[in-house]
Design an enzyme around this catalytic site. Sequence first.
Site, PDB file in Angstrom:
ATOM      1  N   GLU A 103      47.662  42.922  35.807  1.00 50.63           N
ATOM      2  CA  GLU A 103      46.391  42.205  35.986  1.00 50.63           C
ATOM      3  C   GLU A 103      45.217  43.103  35.617  1.00 50.63           C
ATOM      4  O   GLU A 103      45.295  44.324  35.728  1.00 50.63           O
ATOM      5  CB  GLU A 103      46.238  41.767  37.446  1.00 50.63           C
ATOM      6  CG  GLU A 103      46.810  40.393  37.753  1.00 50.63           C
ATOM      7  CD  GLU A 103      45.929  39.253  37.222  1.00 50.63           C
ATOM      8  OE1 GLU A 103      45.139  39.464  36.283  1.00 50.63           O
ATOM      9  OE2 GLU A 103      46.043  38.127  37.757  1.00 50.63           O
ATOM     10  N   ASP A 104      44.130  42.482  35.219  1.00 51.41           N
ATOM     11  CA  ASP A 104      42.883  43.237  35.048  1.00 51.41           C
ATOM     12  C   ASP A 104      42.216  43.451  36.397  1.00 51.41           C
ATOM     13  O   ASP A 104      41.745  44.537  36.705  1.00 51.41           O
ATOM     14  CB  ASP A 104      41.933  42.526  34.064  1.00 51.41           C
ATOM     15  CG  ASP A 104      41.733  41.055  34.403  1.00 51.41           C
ATOM     16  OD1 ASP A 104      42.586  40.473  35.099  1.00 51.41           O
ATOM     17  OD2 ASP A 104      40.728  40.477  33.967  1.00 51.41           O
ATOM     18  N   ASP A 107      40.846  40.026  42.821  1.00 55.65           N
ATOM     19  CA  ASP A 107      39.550  39.716  43.426  1.00 55.65           C
ATOM     20  C   ASP A 107      39.817  39.166  44.838  1.00 55.65           C
ATOM     21  O   ASP A 107      39.914  39.945  45.790  1.00 55.65           O
ATOM     22  CB  ASP A 107      38.870  38.686  42.514  1.00 55.65           C
ATOM     23  CG  ASP A 107      37.368  38.621  42.693  1.00 55.65           C
ATOM     24  OD1 ASP A 107      36.924  38.688  43.837  1.00 55.65           O
ATOM     25  OD2 ASP A 107      36.645  38.500  41.686  1.00 55.65           O
ATOM     26  N   LYS A 135      38.991  44.550  44.153  1.00 53.14           N
ATOM     27  CA  LYS A 135      37.755  44.463  44.957  1.00 53.14           C
ATOM     28  C   LYS A 135      38.164  44.305  46.413  1.00 53.14           C
ATOM     29  O   LYS A 135      38.363  43.172  46.879  1.00 53.14           O
ATOM     30  CB  LYS A 135      36.939  43.247  44.535  1.00 53.14           C
ATOM     31  CG  LYS A 135      36.185  43.386  43.223  1.00 53.14           C
ATOM     32  CD  LYS A 135      35.358  42.116  43.015  1.00 53.14           C
ATOM     33  CE  LYS A 135      34.502  42.189  41.775  1.00 53.14           C
ATOM     34  NZ  LYS A 135      33.825  40.890  41.535  1.00 53.14           N
ATOM     35  N   PHE A 156      29.500  41.310  40.404  1.00 52.52           N
ATOM     36  CA  PHE A 156      29.946  40.518  39.250  1.00 52.52           C
ATOM     37  C   PHE A 156      30.117  41.451  38.055  1.00 52.52           C
ATOM     38  O   PHE A 156      29.157  41.854  37.422  1.00 52.52           O
ATOM     39  CB  PHE A 156      28.913  39.434  38.939  1.00 52.52           C
ATOM     40  CG  PHE A 156      29.437  38.333  38.061  1.00 52.52           C
ATOM     41  CD1 PHE A 156      29.151  37.004  38.346  1.00 52.52           C
ATOM     42  CD2 PHE A 156      30.223  38.605  36.943  1.00 52.52           C
ATOM     43  CE1 PHE A 156      29.646  35.981  37.535  1.00 52.52           C
ATOM     44  CE2 PHE A 156      30.722  37.598  36.136  1.00 52.52           C
ATOM     45  CZ  PHE A 156      30.427  36.277  36.436  1.00 52.52           C
ATOM     46  N   VAL A 157      31.351  41.813  37.780  1.00 53.04           N
ATOM     47  CA  VAL A 157      31.607  42.777  36.703  1.00 53.04           C
ATOM     48  C   VAL A 157      32.219  42.104  35.483  1.00 53.04           C
ATOM     49  O   VAL A 157      32.926  41.102  35.593  1.00 53.04           O
ATOM     50  CB  VAL A 157      32.518  43.937  37.162  1.00 53.04           C
ATOM     51  CG1 VAL A 157      31.800  44.829  38.153  1.00 53.04           C
ATOM     52  CG2 VAL A 157      33.828  43.427  37.746  1.00 53.04           C
ATOM     53  N   ARG A 169      34.472  40.163  27.132  1.00 51.90           N
ATOM     54  CA  ARG A 169      35.841  40.659  27.315  1.00 51.90           C
ATOM     55  C   ARG A 169      36.092  41.904  26.460  1.00 51.90           C
ATOM     56  O   ARG A 169      36.918  42.749  26.809  1.00 51.90           O
ATOM     57  CB  ARG A 169      36.865  39.583  26.931  1.00 51.90           C
ATOM     58  CG  ARG A 169      36.934  38.393  27.882  1.00 51.90           C
ATOM     59  CD  ARG A 169      38.202  37.589  27.582  1.00 51.90           C
ATOM     60  NE  ARG A 169      38.157  36.232  28.091  1.00 51.90           N
ATOM     61  CZ  ARG A 169      38.530  35.872  29.326  1.00 51.90           C
ATOM     62  NH1 ARG A 169      38.941  36.777  30.174  1.00 51.90           N
ATOM     63  NH2 ARG A 169      38.491  34.605  29.706  1.00 51.90           N
TER      64      ARG A 169
HETATM   65  C1  PRP Z   1      40.908  36.553  36.792  1.00 51.00           C
HETATM   66  C2  PRP Z   1      41.852  37.740  36.755  1.00 51.00           C
HETATM   67  C3  PRP Z   1      42.913  37.356  37.746  1.00 51.00           C
HETATM   68  C4  PRP Z   1      42.165  36.513  38.742  1.00 51.00           C
HETATM   69  C5  PRP Z   1      41.865  37.315  39.953  1.00 51.00           C
HETATM   70  O1  PRP Z   1      41.381  35.575  35.953  1.00 51.00           O
HETATM   71  O2  PRP Z   1      42.388  37.960  35.481  1.00 51.00           O
HETATM   72  O3  PRP Z   1      43.957  36.633  37.142  1.00 51.00           O
HETATM   73  O4  PRP Z   1      40.928  36.113  38.141  1.00 51.00           O
HETATM   74  O5  PRP Z   1      41.105  36.593  40.871  1.00 51.00           O
HETATM   75  P1  PRP Z   1      41.628  36.261  42.329  1.00 51.00           P
HETATM   76  O6  PRP Z   1      42.195  37.526  42.906  1.00 51.00           O
HETATM   77  O7  PRP Z   1      40.360  35.832  43.051  1.00 51.00           O
HETATM   78  O8  PRP Z   1      42.617  35.166  42.259  1.00 51.00           O
HETATM   79  P2  PRP Z   1      40.538  34.246  35.604  1.00 51.00           P
HETATM   80  O9  PRP Z   1      40.987  33.132  36.475  1.00 51.00           O
HETATM   81  O10 PRP Z   1      39.068  34.569  35.632  1.00 51.00           O
HETATM   82  O11 PRP Z   1      41.017  33.917  34.132  1.00 51.00           O
HETATM   83  P3  PRP Z   1      40.921  34.826  32.812  1.00 51.00           P
HETATM   84  O12 PRP Z   1      41.826  36.005  33.029  1.00 51.00           O
HETATM   85  O13 PRP Z   1      41.400  33.942  31.725  1.00 51.00           O
HETATM   86  O14 PRP Z   1      39.474  35.252  32.656  1.00 51.00           O
END
Ligand code: PRP
Length: 184
Positions: A103-104, A107, A135, A156-157, A169
């Site tokens: 994962e990136d 949150d 976070k 908000f990063v 991105r």
């Molecule tokens: C982001 C990130 C995780 C998720 C984390 O993806 O890549 O998958 O949110 O958030 P959480 O811990 O609150 O569930 P996003 O849904 O923004 O999609 P993306 O990767 O396509 O931008």
Amino acid sequence: MEFEDVNSDIESVVLTKEQIAEGIARIAREIENNHTGHTPLLIGVLKGAVMVMADLARELHIPIEMDWMAVSSYGASTKSSGVVRIVKDLEISLEGRHVIIVEDIVDSGLTLSWLLENFESRQAASVSVATLLRKPDAMKVDVPIDYLGFDIPNDFVVGFGLDYAESYRNLSGVGVLKPAVYGG
Ligand code: PRP
């Protein structure tokens, strides 16, 4: 894209590309230590994890395989409900595999929590989690993180895979977006 390319949109730098590279190298060494003698299957969660996966995979000095999953939340309350649907499922079977979810960012933890539960029935030999960012102040559910790059404040990063309305991105570091950009 570098910070100077989007200077007017970024309030502060959270991680430079050099710091990110160090964090990914550290994660790679930990994964190598835990995965001698077998080929782990790295699963990237689209789209944000693309950058982490690309760099982590190349930093690893062991054989790996990669697969991808895309998930989306139901409706606007996604993030709060934690109910997600699979937009693109895996193509490689998890049965008997040592799986590492990449994962990136973690949150609220809801996406990861749902994924871990979803994987429970797929008979992997082991499932672990690698994330570049976490976070701690935003987490709503406790999810186990095996390989962590950095804990960051609840701002908000954007950058290094993280977007605002699909932009930023490709920023090589991670920075706090100016509230004016998203009307905050
Ligand atoms: C982001 C990130 C995780 C998720 C984390 O993806 O890549 O998958 O949110 O958030 P959480 O811990 O609150 O569930 P996003 O849904 O923004 O999609 P993306 O990767 O396509 O931008």
